[in-house]
Design a protein around this motif. Sequence first.
Motif, PDB file in Angstrom:
ATOM      1  N   VAL A  27       0.929  -1.206   0.466  1.00  0.00           N
ATOM      2  CA  VAL A  27       0.435  -0.318  -0.635  1.00  0.00           C
ATOM      3  C   VAL A  27       0.489   1.203   0.261  1.00  0.00           C
ATOM      4  CG1 VAL A  27      -1.972   1.165   1.379  1.00  0.00           C
ATOM      5  CG2 VAL A  27      -2.045  -1.013   0.763  1.00  0.00           C
ATOM      6  N   GLY A  28       1.892   1.568   0.575  1.00  0.00           N
ATOM      7  CA  GLY A  28       2.753   1.985   0.632  1.00  0.00           C
ATOM      8  C   GLY A  28       3.854   2.856  -0.480  1.00  0.00           C
ATOM      9  N   LEU A  29       3.826   1.844  -1.520  1.00  0.00           N
ATOM     10  CA  LEU A  29       4.464   2.170  -2.590  1.00  0.00           C
ATOM     11  C   LEU A  29       3.641   1.719  -3.628  1.00  0.00           C
ATOM     12  CD1 LEU A  29       7.350   1.569  -3.668  1.00  0.00           C
ATOM     13  CD2 LEU A  29       7.090  -1.313  -4.129  1.00  0.00           C
ATOM     14  N   THR A  30       2.431   1.599  -3.485  1.00  0.00           N
ATOM     15  CA  THR A  30       0.728   2.004  -4.329  1.00  0.00           C
ATOM     16  C   THR A  30       1.069   4.057  -4.279  1.00  0.00           C
ATOM     17  OG1 THR A  30      -0.101  -0.096  -3.670  1.00  0.00           O
ATOM     18  CG2 THR A  30      -1.118   1.486  -4.974  1.00  0.00           C
ATOM     19  N   SER A  31       1.170   4.023  -3.111  1.00  0.00           N
ATOM     20  CA  SER A  31       1.490   6.147  -3.664  1.00  0.00           C
ATOM     21  C   SER A  31       1.565   6.492  -4.002  1.00  0.00           C
ATOM     22  CB  SER A  31       2.177   6.309  -1.884  1.00  0.00           C
ATOM     23  OG  SER A  31       2.963   5.542  -1.649  1.00  0.00           O
ATOM     24  N   VAL A  32       3.203   6.358  -4.668  1.00  0.00           N
ATOM     25  CA  VAL A  32       3.819   6.540  -5.798  1.00  0.00           C
ATOM     26  C   VAL A  32       3.104   6.131  -7.083  1.00  0.00           C
ATOM     27  CG1 VAL A  32       5.849   6.120  -7.056  1.00  0.00           C
ATOM     28  CG2 VAL A  32       5.932   5.786  -4.387  1.00  0.00           C
ATOM     29  N   GLU A  39      -2.395  12.171  -8.392  1.00  0.00           N
ATOM     30  CA  GLU A  39      -3.461  11.820  -8.045  1.00  0.00           C
ATOM     31  C   GLU A  39      -3.063  11.926  -6.370  1.00  0.00           C
ATOM     32  OE1 GLU A  39      -4.932   8.588  -8.832  1.00  0.00           O
ATOM     33  OE2 GLU A  39      -6.481   9.443 -10.532  1.00  0.00           O
ATOM     34  N   TRP A  40      -2.932  13.324  -5.684  1.00  0.00           N
ATOM     35  CA  TRP A  40      -1.876  13.738  -4.109  1.00  0.00           C
ATOM     36  C   TRP A  40      -3.333  13.553  -3.467  1.00  0.00           C
ATOM     37  CZ3 TRP A  40       2.324  14.256  -5.946  1.00  0.00           C
ATOM     38  CH2 TRP A  40       2.884  15.081  -6.945  1.00  0.00           C
ATOM     39  N   SER A  86       8.851   5.868  -0.489  1.00  0.00           N
ATOM     40  CA  SER A  86       7.663   6.152  -1.102  1.00  0.00           C
ATOM     41  C   SER A  86       7.308   7.999  -0.895  1.00  0.00           C
ATOM     42  CB  SER A  86       6.716   5.540  -0.671  1.00  0.00           C
ATOM     43  OG  SER A  86       6.814   4.517  -0.993  1.00  0.00           O
ATOM     44  N   PRO A  87       7.011   7.951   0.348  1.00  0.00           N
ATOM     45  CA  PRO A  87       7.021   9.755   0.736  1.00  0.00           C
ATOM     46  C   PRO A  87       8.295  10.746  -0.017  1.00  0.00           C
ATOM     47  CG  PRO A  87       7.124   8.274   2.766  1.00  0.00           C
ATOM     48  CD  PRO A  87       7.389   7.604   2.202  1.00  0.00           C
ATOM     49  N   ALA A  88       9.427  10.067  -0.269  1.00  0.00           N
ATOM     50  CA  ALA A  88      10.037  10.608  -0.529  1.00  0.00           C
ATOM     51  C   ALA A  88      10.212  11.548  -1.603  1.00  0.00           C
ATOM     52  CB  ALA A  88      11.465  10.005   0.265  1.00  0.00           C
ATOM     53  N   ILE A  89       9.963  10.244  -2.712  1.00  0.00           N
ATOM     54  CA  ILE A  89       9.471   9.517  -4.006  1.00  0.00           C
ATOM     55  C   ILE A  89       8.331  10.810  -4.226  1.00  0.00           C
ATOM     56  CG2 ILE A  89       8.365   8.573  -6.007  1.00  0.00           C
ATOM     57  CD1 ILE A  89      10.759   6.632  -5.236  1.00  0.00           C
ATOM     58  N   VAL A  90       7.215  11.142  -3.353  1.00  0.00           N
ATOM     59  CA  VAL A  90       6.142  11.979  -3.756  1.00  0.00           C
ATOM     60  C   VAL A  90       5.961  13.204  -3.466  1.00  0.00           C
ATOM     61  CG1 VAL A  90       3.382  11.853  -2.421  1.00  0.00           C
ATOM     62  CG2 VAL A  90       4.738   9.817  -2.577  1.00  0.00           C
ATOM     63  N   LEU A 149       4.615  13.845   8.851  1.00  0.00           N
ATOM     64  CA  LEU A 149       5.236  15.190   8.579  1.00  0.00           C
ATOM     65  C   LEU A 149       6.374  16.027   7.687  1.00  0.00           C
ATOM     66  CD1 LEU A 149       7.564  15.056  12.693  1.00  0.00           C
ATOM     67  CD2 LEU A 149       4.996  16.465  11.700  1.00  0.00           C
ATOM     68  N   LEU A 150       6.684  15.045   6.516  1.00  0.00           N
ATOM     69  CA  LEU A 150       7.537  15.420   5.346  1.00  0.00           C
ATOM     70  C   LEU A 150       6.085  16.146   4.463  1.00  0.00           C
ATOM     71  CD1 LEU A 150      10.139  15.005   3.664  1.00  0.00           C
ATOM     72  CD2 LEU A 150       9.422  13.065   3.165  1.00  0.00           C
ATOM     73  N   LEU A 151       4.801  15.382   4.507  1.00  0.00           N
ATOM     74  CA  LEU A 151       3.672  15.323   3.934  1.00  0.00           C
ATOM     75  C   LEU A 151       2.955  16.643   3.631  1.00  0.00           C
ATOM     76  CD1 LEU A 151       2.409  11.733   2.505  1.00  0.00           C
ATOM     77  CD2 LEU A 151       4.400  13.075   1.370  1.00  0.00           C
ATOM     78  N   LEU A 152       3.191  17.401   5.036  1.00  0.00           N
ATOM     79  CA  LEU A 152       2.709  18.364   5.417  1.00  0.00           C
ATOM     80  C   LEU A 152       2.781  19.676   4.974  1.00  0.00           C
ATOM     81  CD1 LEU A 152       1.404  19.921   8.617  1.00  0.00           C
ATOM     82  CD2 LEU A 152       3.408  20.739   8.698  1.00  0.00           C
ATOM     83  N   PRO A 153       3.503  19.940   3.897  1.00  0.00           N
ATOM     84  CA  PRO A 153       3.070  20.837   3.173  1.00  0.00           C
ATOM     85  C   PRO A 153       1.808  20.505   1.703  1.00  0.00           C
ATOM     86  CG  PRO A 153       5.500  20.909   3.340  1.00  0.00           C
ATOM     87  CD  PRO A 153       5.013  19.592   4.231  1.00  0.00           C
TER      88      PRO A 153
END
Length: 285
Positions: A27-32, A39-40, A86-90, A149-153
Amino acid sequence: MSLVPERRGIPLRAVVPNAITALALCVGLTSVRFAIAGEWDKAIAAIIIAAVLDGMDGRIARALNGQSRFGAELDSLSDVIAFGVSPAIVLHLWSLQHWPRYGWIFALAYAVCMALRLARFNARIDVEDQPHKSAGFLTGVPAPAGAGLLLLPIYLWLASNREWDWLQNHYVVAFWAAGVAFLAVSSIATFSWGSLRLRRNVRFEAIVVIALVGGALFSAPWETLSVAALAYIAMIPFSMMSYAKVRRQRAVVASPRPDEDELPSPVPAARPARRRRSPPGSPSE
């Protein structure tokens, strides 16, 4: 001799927690995939679902008595991918790609720091002397919280109905990514939700608050996630002060106390001079 045949194979209680961990990884990798498609909202939702699954697998493993070293290693690998890569790539696809020469470096820095954090956790998993853990604290920001926290913006950008374009500025995002990476790999003491204890007289109030937060998460998800991330950041100084207080209390308890046996003995009083039985110069001397 026992007539009952020996049951071979792996018990189901050992498979279920690992299956949930693998599901969290997927599921986490699907976010990429969602981020590539732009589709943010779905990309963030996938990471949140992965965080929920990551919190479930350990509790299910303890409930089923299915804990294993393999499960611990799989959990760490899943965390690196779901909450590090995944969050880094997003974030890179959302903003940092517009800084061609340096944007990818900050995305890599976050992913590498998350990997280092989890490697440090695995290296100390069997160490008995862990001051933060024994006091009910965590060392640094945990992986799911770091991804949040990384995705806060992006939360704030979606909450503004995609009107706050300044949040996509690659300078702002790079600075934020560097700060979260530092918190993940640092030795700062942070609160552990598993060690928090509520008083009995606030049990119903806590249930009401949790229900309201859950309702707000469905009705206004981006505003709720933004408030939760900012509240977590605001709690870090309090966690540091709480741990410093615990350290002072432990230092007082561990300090040696003088025993009565170790006290200096009193100086004996001088004995009175013996009287002579005969005058000086007598034949007895």
